[in-house]
Design an enzyme around this catalytic site. Structure first.
Site, short mmCIF file in Angstrom:
data_model
loop_
_atom_site.label_atom_id
_atom_site.label_comp_id
_atom_site.label_asym_id
_atom_site.label_seq_id
_atom_site.Cartn_x
_atom_site.Cartn_y
_atom_site.Cartn_z
CE LYS A 139 -1.80 1.62 4.17
NZ LYS A 139 -1.40 3.02 4.29
CG ASN A 140 2.60 2.47 3.52
OD1 ASN A 140 1.39 2.67 3.37
ND2 ASN A 140 3.17 2.34 4.71
NE ARG B 84 -0.28 12.35 6.68
CZ ARG B 84 0.17 13.49 7.20
NH1 ARG B 84 -0.65 14.43 7.53
NH2 ARG B 84 1.46 13.66 7.38
CB CYS C 160 -11.13 15.84 13.37
SG CYS C 160 -12.60 15.78 12.35
NE ARG D 51 -0.56 10.16 9.82
CZ ARG D 51 -0.83 9.08 9.10
NH1 ARG D 51 -1.99 8.49 9.21
NH2 ARG D 51 0.06 8.61 8.27
CG ASP E 61 2.33 1.03 9.86
OD1 ASP E 61 3.19 1.91 10.11
OD2 ASP E 61 1.31 1.25 9.19
NE ARG F 114 -6.92 4.23 4.85
CZ ARG F 114 -6.00 4.67 5.72
NH1 ARG F 114 -6.34 4.87 6.97
NH2 ARG F 114 -4.77 4.90 5.35
C1 UD1 Z 1 3.80 6.63 6.41
C2 UD1 Z 1 2.98 5.37 6.21
C3 UD1 Z 1 2.49 4.82 7.56
C4 UD1 Z 1 3.67 4.67 8.53
C5 UD1 Z 1 4.48 5.96 8.61
C6 UD1 Z 1 5.74 5.78 9.45
C7 UD1 Z 1 1.96 5.71 4.06
C8 UD1 Z 1 0.71 5.93 3.29
N1 UD1 Z 1 1.83 5.67 5.39
O1 UD1 Z 1 2.92 7.65 6.92
O2 UD1 Z 1 1.92 3.53 7.33
O3 UD1 Z 1 3.16 4.36 9.80
O4 UD1 Z 1 4.88 6.38 7.29
O5 UD1 Z 1 6.53 4.76 8.92
O6 UD1 Z 1 3.03 5.53 3.49
N2 UD1 Z 1 5.31 14.65 10.81
C9 UD1 Z 1 5.33 15.99 11.14
N3 UD1 Z 1 5.19 16.91 10.12
C10 UD1 Z 1 5.01 16.54 8.82
C11 UD1 Z 1 5.01 15.15 8.50
C12 UD1 Z 1 5.14 14.22 9.53
O7 UD1 Z 1 5.48 16.37 12.30
O8 UD1 Z 1 4.89 17.41 7.94
C13 UD1 Z 1 5.43 13.65 11.90
C14 UD1 Z 1 4.15 12.83 12.06
O9 UD1 Z 1 3.21 13.48 12.85
C15 UD1 Z 1 4.68 11.58 12.72
C16 UD1 Z 1 6.07 11.42 12.09
O10 UD1 Z 1 6.41 12.70 11.57
O11 UD1 Z 1 4.83 11.78 14.11
C17 UD1 Z 1 6.16 10.37 11.02
O12 UD1 Z 1 5.22 10.65 9.98
P1 UD1 Z 1 5.50 10.20 8.48
O13 UD1 Z 1 6.74 9.39 8.42
O14 UD1 Z 1 5.41 11.41 7.61
O15 UD1 Z 1 4.26 9.25 8.19
P2 UD1 Z 1 3.37 9.19 6.88
O16 UD1 Z 1 4.18 9.42 5.67
O17 UD1 Z 1 2.14 10.00 7.09
#
Ligand code: UD1
Length: 438
Positions: free
Chosen positions: A23-24, A96, A120, A125, A310, A418
């Site tokens: 998925k990712n 996202r 919300c 995030r 995850d 999902r």
């Molecule tokens: C992706 C994966 C999700 C996985 C996560 C961490 C997808 C669709 N989802 O989510 O399954 O759990 O990586 O491996 O690929 N953050 C900020 N500001 C930002 C962006 C992120 O503070 O602009 C923080 C987030 O709140 C979180 C951390 O960084 O605490 C990690 O988030 P991130 O690695 O960006 O996760 P996703 O890409 O959303």
């Protein structure tokens, strides 16, 4: 799709299931297709609702998406065109992925619209790393009541960016933007998850120039033109880990076809330490419960190559059956233990420490947001009525219900769909005892 599953627990899951593309990766590779001037072919695409959401969003931007064969998507971006805020807003749901359209849309159309992701629907995030990176490329970010409008009146140019945290999404944002920006981009503190490496492979097939150096640094040299790709998605290591946990929790034996050892090294170490058995084959990995008691562990979630966030939810269900006290430290998200309330209701002994927990055996805490869950086992689980809160939490409820004594009703199956392809059919193939309700 059915909304509720009624599970009669206590039966080991046995048999073989297949995992397909991650998925990712699949959803991001679909967005990358926007950057090409010819069609792309993505193979091993999982049949999950996140893929449906991204398909609809691509359609809204004029990308024709068809399926020439089962598990294949042909993405034709030749007629890319603008769309409206409300169209995107209606389609995006809680995904996202819309944020990742920014770079490709700026290159193709000079404008990107992001619905109000601060609400919300995606919890807490934030998207600050994404917006800061886009500004570094020369984009202008305007916030309005509808959402965010991003433009690049002077084009996009290479940038020096250092992420405050190795965010997966922000790293992908930079990659998808830098490949067509003018000049070289240096990205420090990048995420290096296997799905990111696979996205880099996709972009290289399209004509991009990207190389990685030590210490999480990625360089991207912008090019003027990219074409379509043909690519088979990397397999879903998160789904594989989930079914591995299902084998352990139900005292079963599951062959996960398509699971790749290389992407699961850290998970496999923990699986073995808890007392699970596995065998690596060319076409997948067999996971089983070898009998005897499970052992408690201490685990800290982390960015790759650490223990992925995850993986902790299904693991925690297994830890409720281990003899002793286990601790799981969550360091990636600020609130990823909410799902444990329902496990508690099923008989588990789990105490969540919202401000983290000092512990002599772990590394220095890296982030302020961390929390810890203390799981004391073994505790028999009993059936209950539980509502799925999110994707991974939802899967952990399924396997808890499969292991529990008596009948459980798990409602709101949508979030599981999902990211878990055909999970109902897979449960059936593994011999689970259940009925579905609309
Ligand atoms: C992706 C994966 C999700 C996985 C996560 C961490 C997808 C669709 N989802 O989510 O399954 O759990 O990586 O491996 O690929 N953050 C900020 N500001 C930002 C962006 C992120 O503070 O602009 C923080 C987030 O709140 C979180 C951390 O960084 O605490 C990690 O988030 P991130 O690695 O960006 O996760 P996703 O890409 O959303």
């Amino acid at each position: 799709m059915a909304d509720t599953i009624v599970i009669e627990g206590g039966k080991p899951l046995r048999g073989r299931i297949e995992v397909r593309g991650a998925k990712n990766l699949a959803t991001k590779a679909m967005v990358a297709a926007l950057l090409g001037d010819t069609p792309s072919l993505l193979q091993d695409v999982p049949d999950i609702s996140d893929v449906t959401i991204v398909t609809r969003m691509l359609n809204a931007y004029g990308v024709a998406v068809s399926s020439p064969a089962e598990g294949e998507l042909l993405l034709d971006p030749v007629n890319v065109a603008r769309t409206h805020f409300d169209t995107i807003d209606a389609l995006a749901g809680s995904s996202r992925v819309p944020i990742l359209f920014c770079g490709p849309l700026l290159h193709r159309l000079g404008e990107a619209l992001i619905p109000d992701l601060g609400g919300c629907r995606i919890g807490d995030r934030p998207i600050d790393f994404h917006m800061d990176a886009l500004r570094a490329f020369g984009a202008i970010v305007d916030k309005s009541y509808e959402g965010i409008r991003i433009t690049a009146p002077n084009g996009l140019h290479g940038a020096n960016i250092e992420l405050p945290f190795p965010s997966v999404g922000a790293t992908e944002q930079v990659l998808l933007t830098a490949v067509r920006a003018q000049g070289v981009t240096e990205l420090k503190n990048a995420a290096i998850e296997p799905e990111i490496m696979d996205l880099i492979a996709v972009l290289q097939k399209m004509g991009a120039i990207i190389w990685t150096e030590a210490n999480r640094t990625i360089f991207i040299e912008g090019v003027d033109q990219l074409s379509g790709y043909t690519h088979r998605a990397i397999s879903d290591r998160n789904e594989a880990a989930s079914w591995a946990a299902a084998a352990l929790v139900t005292q079963g034996d599951i062959f996960v076809g398509g699971a790749k050892q290389q992407d699961l090294l850290t998970f496999l170490n923990v699986f073995r330490k808890v007392g699970g058995a596995f065998e690596v084959h060319e076409d997948g990995i067999r996971f089983w419960h070898p009998g005897g008691p499970l052992k408690p562990v201490q685990v800290e979630t982390d960015v790759h190559p650490g223990f992925m966030t995850d993986w902790q939810q299904p693991l925690i269900v297994a830890l409720t059956q281990a003899e002793g006290v286990s601790i799981v430290h969550e360091t990636v998200y600020e609130n990823r233990f909410g799902f444990t309330d329902a496990l508690h209701q099923m008989g588990a002994d789990i105490v969540v420490h919202k401000d983290g927990l000092e512990s002599v055996t772990r590394r220095v805490p890296r982030r302020k947001l961390e929390q810890a869950a203390v799981i004391t086992g073994p505790t028999p689980l009993h059936g209950a009525e539980v509502e799925v809160p999110d994707l991974r939490g939802g899967f952990s409820y399924l396997i808890a219900a499969l292991a529990a004594d008596g009948v459980s009703r798990v409602t709101n199956l949508g979030p599981i769909a999902r990211g878990y392809e055909h999970f109902v059919e897979k449960l059936e193939a593994l011999g689970a005892d259940f009925t579905l309700e609309a």
